[in-house]
Design an enzyme around this catalytic site. Sequence first.
Site, PDB file in Angstrom:
ATOM      1  N   ARG A  36      -1.944 -36.893  -3.639  1.00  0.00           N
ATOM      2  CA  ARG A  36      -2.162 -35.359  -2.809  1.00  0.00           C
ATOM      3  C   ARG A  36      -1.345 -35.585  -2.767  1.00  0.00           C
ATOM      4  O   ARG A  36      -1.543 -34.064  -2.286  1.00  0.00           O
ATOM      5  CB  ARG A  36      -2.420 -37.116  -1.667  1.00  0.00           C
ATOM      6  CG  ARG A  36      -3.994 -37.451  -1.054  1.00  0.00           C
ATOM      7  CD  ARG A  36      -4.309 -37.774   0.060  1.00  0.00           C
ATOM      8  NE  ARG A  36      -5.641 -37.738  -0.054  1.00  0.00           N
ATOM      9  CZ  ARG A  36      -6.088 -39.340   0.807  1.00  0.00           C
ATOM     10  NH1 ARG A  36      -6.005 -39.528   1.730  1.00  0.00           N
ATOM     11  NH2 ARG A  36      -8.116 -39.352   0.701  1.00  0.00           N
ATOM     12  N   LYS A 195     -26.624 -47.406   0.222  1.00  0.00           N
ATOM     13  CA  LYS A 195     -27.953 -47.408   1.721  1.00  0.00           C
ATOM     14  C   LYS A 195     -27.865 -45.775   1.536  1.00  0.00           C
ATOM     15  O   LYS A 195     -27.739 -44.701   1.401  1.00  0.00           O
ATOM     16  CB  LYS A 195     -27.483 -47.941   2.382  1.00  0.00           C
ATOM     17  CG  LYS A 195     -26.741 -49.472   2.298  1.00  0.00           C
ATOM     18  CD  LYS A 195     -25.971 -50.023   4.386  1.00  0.00           C
ATOM     19  CE  LYS A 195     -26.341 -51.132   4.107  1.00  0.00           C
ATOM     20  NZ  LYS A 195     -25.555 -51.788   5.189  1.00  0.00           N
ATOM     21  N   GLY A 352     -15.348 -41.165  -2.614  1.00  0.00           N
ATOM     22  CA  GLY A 352     -14.582 -42.284  -2.900  1.00  0.00           C
ATOM     23  C   GLY A 352     -15.015 -43.548  -3.847  1.00  0.00           C
ATOM     24  O   GLY A 352     -14.292 -42.929  -5.510  1.00  0.00           O
ATOM     25  N   GLY A 375     -15.190 -37.666   3.753  1.00  0.00           N
ATOM     26  CA  GLY A 375     -15.952 -37.836   4.469  1.00  0.00           C
ATOM     27  C   GLY A 375     -16.160 -35.450   4.707  1.00  0.00           C
ATOM     28  O   GLY A 375     -17.319 -34.966   5.137  1.00  0.00           O
TER      29      GLY A 375
END
Length: 395
Positions: A36, A195, A352, A375
Amino acid sequence: MGWKTIDDMDLNGKKVLLRVDINVPVENGRVTDATRIERIVPTVDDIIAKGGKPILVAHFGRPKGKVVLDMSLRQVLPTLKEKLGHPVAFVETLDAAEAHTEEHDSAEVMLLENIRFHPGEEKNDPEFAKRLAGLGDVFCNDAFSAAHRAHASTEGVAHHLPSCAGRLMQAELEALEAALGNPQRPVVAVVGGAKVSTKLDLLGNLVAKVDHLVIGGGMANTFLAAQGIDVGKSLCEHDLADTAREILAKAEAAGCEIVLPSDVVTAREFKAGAENEVVPANACPEDAMILDAGPGAVAKVGEVLDGAKTLIWNGPLGAFEIPPFDTATNAAAARAAELTKAGKLTSVAGGGDTVAALNGAGAADSFTYISTAGGAFLEWMEGKTLPGVAALGAA
């Protein structure tokens, strides 16, 4: 696209409030992965080359508005100086930043202490945002990974200063625009993971925008079960059967082909090298688990990719962390990488697990763009407005 880049700004002699994401992993006071930090280097270099002075604003962990010494950005300072190759002055407080000491003024780059030490940051307090904006002449946001947060340093300051996207933010937005905003068709989305419940908004948005939607991982089991197929002891959200059927109906109405595995790899144990067998998707033994897509399913994904122009990928096709249940993910990733290298496919991936899976497959370097923004990447794919992006056109 409603936002400016560094190329659109006059930065000569200007202080540039630069929001970055350097929330890197640290062990025993040492940075263990500097990716990063390395990704902000082009933006810092370009600001300095245009005569500007970058004032880095960043968060580290979740201190929740309090000073937590273990979450001080001081521990990333040595790595930051090494990667940037410029003198960096560390500023512990906003008072100190406003004071303009000789040390701060002489350094080419300033780094503010963890912005989340201030309670006004996550609350997006207007007075705090105004004070923060007072440190600079221009606001540059290079933290796409925090763009889904309406915080003072991502959204609030943009209302007070001329604003632009940094190079990393620009690359991310251009890649996403190419993948979903105005893509070359046919468009394929690969969505996997454990999920369905965590990706309902994503699936609902994608079926209206892509031509083929490949569903893998534990999510596929839920869709198979919704069609009356016995999935044995597999991970499956049986309570979402109606939702899965609604998504299938919505896809059919939109002309989007949903690709579910025709055959699967099953095992009685979830461990590396577990004894396993390939069976048709509708023939999973009662005492077994589906842990990967089978060779027939992989061949079908390959056919879909061969006919595509654009690919957007989020999530693995099986339990990729444990061999041999990484086979389908690795094979599909290799095919996408091959097509991308041949100039036949624009491939964008993020999330991720996705980054880990593509790295594990040795395919990540060949993709057109890999997003490290978890996100924010997911919310963009869900069709949501990201406050940090929308705010770039605010002032």
